[in-house]
Scaffold this motif. Structure first.
Motif, PDB file in Angstrom:
ATOM      1  N   ALA A 177      34.290  43.265  29.973  1.00  0.00           N
ATOM      2  CA  ALA A 177      33.183  42.901  30.859  1.00  0.00           C
ATOM      3  C   ALA A 177      32.334  41.871  30.126  1.00  0.00           C
ATOM      4  O   ALA A 177      31.981  42.072  28.961  1.00  0.00           O
ATOM      5  CB  ALA A 177      32.356  44.124  31.209  1.00  0.00           C
ATOM      6  N   ASP A 187      36.411  32.801  42.470  1.00  0.00           N
ATOM      7  CA  ASP A 187      36.490  34.257  42.383  1.00  0.00           C
ATOM      8  C   ASP A 187      37.484  34.697  41.320  1.00  0.00           C
ATOM      9  O   ASP A 187      37.258  35.670  40.598  1.00  0.00           O
ATOM     10  CB  ASP A 187      36.905  34.850  43.735  1.00  0.00           C
ATOM     11  CG  ASP A 187      35.885  34.556  44.827  1.00  0.00           C
ATOM     12  OD1 ASP A 187      34.698  34.366  44.499  1.00  0.00           O
ATOM     13  OD2 ASP A 187      36.277  34.522  46.011  1.00  0.00           O
ATOM     14  N   ASN A 221      38.013  37.270  36.486  1.00  0.00           N
ATOM     15  CA  ASN A 221      37.778  37.778  37.836  1.00  0.00           C
ATOM     16  C   ASN A 221      36.286  38.035  38.000  1.00  0.00           C
ATOM     17  O   ASN A 221      35.710  38.860  37.290  1.00  0.00           O
ATOM     18  CB  ASN A 221      38.548  39.080  38.081  1.00  0.00           C
ATOM     19  CG  ASN A 221      40.053  38.873  38.046  1.00  0.00           C
ATOM     20  OD1 ASN A 221      40.554  37.828  38.443  1.00  0.00           O
ATOM     21  ND2 ASN A 221      40.775  39.853  37.553  1.00  0.00           N
ATOM     22  N   GLN A 223      33.002  39.577  39.334  1.00  0.00           N
ATOM     23  CA  GLN A 223      32.614  40.856  39.919  1.00  0.00           C
ATOM     24  C   GLN A 223      31.307  40.766  40.695  1.00  0.00           C
ATOM     25  O   GLN A 223      31.150  41.388  41.737  1.00  0.00           O
ATOM     26  CB  GLN A 223      32.469  41.905  38.808  1.00  0.00           C
ATOM     27  CG  GLN A 223      33.741  42.158  38.031  1.00  0.00           C
ATOM     28  CD  GLN A 223      34.877  42.623  38.911  1.00  0.00           C
ATOM     29  OE1 GLN A 223      34.755  43.634  39.607  1.00  0.00           O
ATOM     30  NE2 GLN A 223      35.983  41.904  38.901  1.00  0.00           N
ATOM     31  N   GLU A 224      30.363  39.980  40.161  1.00  0.00           N
ATOM     32  CA  GLU A 224      29.056  39.875  40.818  1.00  0.00           C
ATOM     33  C   GLU A 224      28.351  38.617  40.338  1.00  0.00           C
ATOM     34  O   GLU A 224      28.391  38.293  39.149  1.00  0.00           O
ATOM     35  CB  GLU A 224      28.220  41.117  40.491  1.00  0.00           C
ATOM     36  CG  GLU A 224      26.964  41.262  41.313  1.00  0.00           C
ATOM     37  CD  GLU A 224      26.314  42.629  41.157  1.00  0.00           C
ATOM     38  OE1 GLU A 224      25.195  42.818  41.674  1.00  0.00           O
ATOM     39  OE2 GLU A 224      26.917  43.512  40.508  1.00  0.00           O
ATOM     40  N   TYR A 233      35.039  40.065  34.765  1.00  0.00           N
ATOM     41  CA  TYR A 233      36.010  40.864  34.016  1.00  0.00           C
ATOM     42  C   TYR A 233      37.058  39.898  33.493  1.00  0.00           C
ATOM     43  O   TYR A 233      37.702  39.182  34.270  1.00  0.00           O
ATOM     44  CB  TYR A 233      36.666  41.930  34.893  1.00  0.00           C
ATOM     45  CG  TYR A 233      35.772  43.110  35.231  1.00  0.00           C
ATOM     46  CD1 TYR A 233      34.488  43.213  34.708  1.00  0.00           C
ATOM     47  CD2 TYR A 233      36.216  44.122  36.075  1.00  0.00           C
ATOM     48  CE1 TYR A 233      33.672  44.289  35.015  1.00  0.00           C
ATOM     49  CE2 TYR A 233      35.407  45.207  36.392  1.00  0.00           C
ATOM     50  CZ  TYR A 233      34.133  45.282  35.860  1.00  0.00           C
ATOM     51  OH  TYR A 233      33.327  46.347  36.164  1.00  0.00           O
ATOM     52  N   VAL A 313      28.720  41.610  45.162  1.00  0.00           N
ATOM     53  CA  VAL A 313      30.090  41.539  44.679  1.00  0.00           C
ATOM     54  C   VAL A 313      30.964  40.709  45.594  1.00  0.00           C
ATOM     55  O   VAL A 313      30.942  40.862  46.815  1.00  0.00           O
ATOM     56  CB  VAL A 313      30.680  42.954  44.548  1.00  0.00           C
ATOM     57  CG1 VAL A 313      32.143  42.891  44.150  1.00  0.00           C
ATOM     58  CG2 VAL A 313      29.893  43.771  43.549  1.00  0.00           C
ATOM     59  N   ALA A 315      34.581  40.324  46.570  1.00  0.00           N
ATOM     60  CA  ALA A 315      35.865  40.998  46.492  1.00  0.00           C
ATOM     61  C   ALA A 315      36.845  40.245  47.387  1.00  0.00           C
ATOM     62  O   ALA A 315      36.873  40.441  48.592  1.00  0.00           O
ATOM     63  CB  ALA A 315      35.747  42.458  46.939  1.00  0.00           C
TER      64      ALA A 315
END
Length: 321
Positions: A177, A187, A221, A223-224, A233, A313, A315
């Protein structure tokens, strides 16, 4: 003859099957009794340690039959490693998140090195040895001193070799993280930039993107997203020094709290207490998934970033086409 006087002449060692694949620094730690680890690292850095007449690095692996030459060691002043206190040792033992007969995984706090040396009196491995009383504990891999999270430690030489082989074959997936500066646009992205390691005049290791470097890939990736930062991440697909940190810098998003890479990049978010990088997950073939929760200081920073108004987030919807 005391433990320091005996190393004031050239010393030779020959590697046998018991030391196969051991790192040269770990080999010397166990052989040069009375020599501080910081001195051993300096000897390696200055070319005073040779294998088969060639200079080496601390991470150089030994082969059967290798001839190791150590130049005379002069002791201008007494250097002693600080003993590990019972309190520190037991606090590290309490951070073990997985253990079986051959493997221990520890959730290392930020600010402690994985081992002593180079000006560090002691590290994670010395503390665990002191706390557990185990005769054999060896680091399987390393993470930066300022990075928190999962560190694998072997309790058997066979496990050390097996898991290091899996690491070399990229069969162990590590997920970190990271809180990075700015809003990351994509993203998902694969950062593919070769990395070259070099040393500053004071011996400190640094890394930069360079065509002369080794192939290095990191999957990011999102996440937010926040007003001034992004929670990512990151999964390194290769195991280079400072890889996530330098790859982040290479795309304009250095890590929040990084004093080595990208500290001059503008950041208007809450002030971090440390490097915002946490080794959160390990996926090892034949083992359960091992996880370490986000440390409180990073959770607090993320809460402050959310309070500044966030884009929630992202996704991505998987497309079957």
């Amino acid at each position: 003859m005391n433990s320091t006087q005996q190393w004031q002449a050239v010393t030779w060692f020959e590697v046998d099957e018991h030391q196969l694949d051991q790192r040269i620094d770990n080999f010397l730690f166990s052989r040069l009794k009375g020599v501080p680890k910081s001195r051993i690292y300096r000897l390696i850095r200055e070319g005073q340690v040779r294998i088969n007449k060639k200079r080496v690095k601390a991470e150089t692996k030994l082969k059967i039959g290798d001839q190791i030459r150590v130049a005379p060691i002069r002791f201008e002043q007494k250097e002693e490693a600080a003993p590990v206190s019972d309190k520190v040792a037991q606090s590290l033992l309490a951070r073990v998140v997985y253990e079986d007969e051959g493997l221990m995984v520890v959730n290392k706090p930020s600010g402690i090195a994985v081992h002593g040396g180079s000006g560090v009196a002691y590290g994670l491995i010395e503390g665990l040895r002191a706390a557990s009383g185990k005769k054999y504990l060896e680091l399987i891999h390393r993470i930066d001193r300022d990075t928190s999270g999962l560190v694998m430690i072997s309790k058997k030489r066979s496990v050390l070799k097996t898991l290091q082989d899996l690491l070399r074959e990229h069969k162990i997936q590590k997920t970190y993280a990271a809180v990075v500066k700015g809003k990351v646009a994509l993203d998902k992205q694969l950062i593919d930039q070769p990395l070259h390691r070099y040393e500053l005049p004071n011996g400190e290791r640094r890394v930069r993107v360079s065509k002369e470097g080794k192939e290095s890939k990191t999957q990011w990736n999102v996440q937010e997203r926040f007003m001034h930062a992004t929670l990512v991440y990151a999964s390194p697909l290769s195991g280079r020094t400072h890889q996530i940190r330098v790859h982040g810098l290479s795309i304009g998003h250095p890590l929040v709290g990084d004093e080595k890479y990208g500290h001059e990049t503008e950041y208007r978010g809450p002030k971090p207490r440390r490097l915002c990088l946490h080794a959160m997950r390990l996926e090892i073939p034949g083992y359960p998934t091992i996880e370490a929760p986000m440390p409180e200081d990073m959770q607090s920073l993320i809460a402050q970033l959310r309070a500044q108004k966030a884009d929630k987030v992202v996704a991505p919807v998987e497309d079957d086409e």
